[in-house]
Design an enzyme around this catalytic site. Sequence first.
Site: not given
Ligand code: PDD
Length: 287
Positions: A33, A52, A100, A102, A148, A206
């Site tokens: 996402y 990303r 389903r 894996h 992510k 992340l």
């Molecule tokens: N989260 N670390 C984690 C675990 C995150 O989930 C996020 C962002 C960040 C910051 O990343 P960025 O600056 O690219 O938003 C760091 C999003 C906003 C969410 O899960 O809602």
Amino acid sequence: MSRIAYVNGAYVRSDEAGVSINDRGYLFADAVYEVWSVFDGRLADAEGHLNRLDRSLKELQIMQPMTRAALLNVLNEVIRRNRINEGMVYLQISRGVAPRDHVFPSHTPPSLVITARPVDRDAAARKAEAGIRAISAPDIRWGRCDIKTVGLLPNVLAKQAARERGAGEVIFVDQDGYVTEGGSTNVYMVTRDGVVKTRPLNANILPGVTRLNLLPIIHNSDLSLREEAFTLDEAKAAAEVFVTAATSLVLPVVAIDDHRIGTGAPGPVALSLREAYIDQARRTAGS
Ligand code: PDD
């Protein structure tokens, strides 16, 4: 007004939208996402998030659902159809729909969902002026937090624990006592002599796009910047602590585990970086 979502090729009312019970995002969290902030109806840090996203898809061998240009069109169309001026956009791509099993299905197109919602910037500014409290928690997540993915159960549980203790974020701590990142943010501390520290990128955190675009701002300021891991104890003894994300932008942390940070109020570094980041993101939005 009912919101409009983009779901696999169609713009549909959010309250009527749905995905298959065999969607691998639903079955296995086999999905990635992205979240963008929207300023003046335009995507903030558009390229950084798309880059990303490409990387997450590549790491998981999920196909691109469409070209970058086509994706940008759909993202902007979702913003337009929802009449978002100040807000955020959420995008999710799963490995698609298949019975389903894996192992990866063959010849299955990925699923793409995009939604958007408005954000009250005045309320967000008031939150930043007050600062948030955080709790710490052991980082029990997997070894590829640099991707992510929607597999966020440890984050969900830790953020719920924070909420139950009156805090707005959780700060994850690794087995050696070092801060990794927040439940949905990257974490920074400011030393008493004005050095901003944040953990260097590796598989444990992340690579935040807000972080990516904030670091040059810090670099070009009077502050010194060190991409260096710091412990929870160092953070608690810091002059300031703050977190960044597309949703919270730059947000001061005024307490960790009931321990006051600095004066217990948002510090000048976090507040000025928040302003500088928002200025830059607004100026460059959509480009
Ligand atoms: N989260 N670390 C984690 C675990 C995150 O989930 C996020 C962002 C960040 C910051 O990343 P960025 O600056 O690219 O938003 C760091 C999003 C906003 C969410 O899960 O809602």
